[in-house]
Design a protein around this motif. Structure first.
Motif, short mmCIF file in Angstrom:
data_model
loop_
_atom_site.label_atom_id
_atom_site.label_comp_id
_atom_site.label_asym_id
_atom_site.label_seq_id
_atom_site.Cartn_x
_atom_site.Cartn_y
_atom_site.Cartn_z
N SER A 1 55.72 49.95 43.54
CA SER A 1 55.14 50.88 42.56
C SER A 1 54.68 50.17 41.29
O SER A 1 53.87 50.72 40.53
CB SER A 1 56.16 51.96 42.20
N LYS A 2 55.18 48.96 41.04
CA LYS A 2 54.76 48.20 39.86
C LYS A 2 53.30 47.76 39.97
O LYS A 2 52.63 47.52 38.97
CB LYS A 2 55.65 46.98 39.67
N LYS A 3 52.81 47.66 41.20
CA LYS A 3 51.45 47.17 41.41
C LYS A 3 50.44 48.28 41.17
O LYS A 3 50.76 49.47 41.21
CB LYS A 3 51.31 46.63 42.83
N ASP A 4 49.22 47.87 40.93
CA ASP A 4 48.13 48.83 40.75
C ASP A 4 47.89 49.57 42.07
O ASP A 4 47.63 48.94 43.10
CB ASP A 4 46.86 48.07 40.34
N PRO A 5 47.99 50.90 42.05
CA PRO A 5 47.81 51.67 43.31
C PRO A 5 46.48 51.39 44.00
O PRO A 5 46.39 51.46 45.23
CB PRO A 5 47.90 53.13 42.85
N ASN A 6 45.45 51.07 43.21
CA ASN A 6 44.13 50.81 43.79
C ASN A 6 44.03 49.44 44.44
O ASN A 6 43.05 49.17 45.15
CB ASN A 6 43.05 50.94 42.70
N LYS A 7 45.03 48.58 44.19
CA LYS A 7 44.96 47.23 44.74
C LYS A 7 45.99 46.99 45.85
O LYS A 7 46.16 45.86 46.30
CB LYS A 7 45.17 46.21 43.62
N LEU A 8 46.66 48.06 46.25
CA LEU A 8 47.66 47.91 47.32
C LEU A 8 46.96 47.66 48.65
O LEU A 8 45.94 48.27 48.96
CB LEU A 8 48.51 49.18 47.43
#
Length: 329
Positions: A72-79
């Motif tokens: 969840s720490k990552k950008d949702p658009n870059k998962l």
């Protein structure tokens, strides 16, 4: 009447087509096993807990929470796709395990036997299709082949002939439904992890909330609801076979109701709540099990009563017409 029912039984269960239908049900389950084997491959799907399950569940909840927090720490658009799937599965499993722990019930594996049996219910549409094919030809075939006149010269009354065929349809619907769930049970015992208790957490598709239920009464209700829906569609096909005396028309209309009925109901439901007075809005009683009735204020007892009354009316009407109609016309 017993001999008439026996004749229908011999006639239809001696046909290869009937056994092909039953074999197709087995084949569908076999294909499902193959798809599971080639698409999942995740051994954690069959993970079960032992007598120290509370401690193991707390450990898994901790691990899942850490995994969710990390992704969840990552950008949702870059998962990546795998990360998105892992996040969704982890959140689902975290909620499931937390609910079981809260209720102090030992959780089953994700791929468990009980869930597998409940997942059989959508396959009943295939069973309904097969019964429609049988029921839609039950009386019309007699007219088209000219054997209806041979039936009329028998000592049995027209009403006995009519109801013997209808009783055979009811028996066939029951056999097909039981056979389908029986095959599911056998395959489930071989491929799924058996549940540690009779309790099962199920979700409301509309809210996503869990509730704890006793499995076996739930399964019995689901099976009875499936049987009622199959009987309704079979009855419609049989009545059309009597009234129209045309196999293609009876089967075609029956199949049209099976595949398009829910679409029409959902469309009308978006416009008006009066849709609850249409028969197709009431015959899928498992809507109430999943919590998704056509209209929110509809009740199980209302739909069940509607279905029973409608069945009696259409059967009585068809029996009256068959008893009075000129067979030669």
């Amino acid at each position: 009447m017993f001999n008439l029912i026996k004749n229908e039984w011999i006639k239809y269960f001696m046909r290869p087509a009937t056994w092909v239908m039953l074999s197709l049900i087995v084949l569908i389950f076999a294909l499902g096993i193959a798809l599971d084997h080639f698409t999942t491959g995740d051994t954690t799907q069959n993970k079960s807990y032992d007598t120290n399950w509370q401690r193991e569940v707390r450990t898994d909840i901790k691990d899942l929470s850490a995994k969710v927090a990390e992704i969840s720490k990552k950008d949702p658009n870059k998962l990546s796709f795998n990360e998105a799937v892992t996040l969704a599965n982890s959140e689902h499993e975290l909620t499931r395990l937390s609910f079981y722990l809260e209720k102090n019930v030992q959780p089953p594996a994700m791929n468990n036997f009980y869930d597998y049996l409940l997942e059989t219910s959508p396959l009943i549409n295939l069973v309904a299709l097969m019964i429609i094919v049988i029921a839609g030809s039950m009386m019309s075939r007699e007219h088209q082949q000219g054997t209806i006149k041979l039936l009329m010269i028998r000592p049995a009354s027209r009403l006995k002939i009519f109801f013997s065929k209808y009783i055979f349809i009811l028996m066939t619907a029951l056999i097909f439904v039981i056979f389908t769930y029986g095959v599911a049970a056998i395959i489930g015992l071989m491929t799924r992890t058996y549940n540690p208790t009779s309790k099962l957490a199920i979700t409301n598709p509309e809210t996503g909330a869990y509730k704890m239920v006793e499995f076996w009464p739930l399964l019995a209700k689901v099976m009875v609801n499936d049987l009622i829906m199959v009987i309704i569609l079979a009855t419609i096909a049989y009545v059309l076979s009597v009234l129209l005396r045309n196999t293609a028309a009876a089967q075609g209309i029956g199949l049209g109701l099976l595949f398009l009925g829910s679409l029409v109901v959902n469309f009308i439901a978006s416009k008006t709540e009066l849709v609850k007075y249409l028969w197709p809005a009431n015959w899928s009683l498992n809507r109430y099990v999943t919590g998704l009735p056509a209209v929110k204020d509809m009740t199980y007892n209302f739909s069940l009563g509607y279905n029973l009354i409608a069945l009696v009316v259409v059967i009585a009407l068809a029996a009256y017409i068959f008893n009075k109609r000129d067979i030669a016309s």
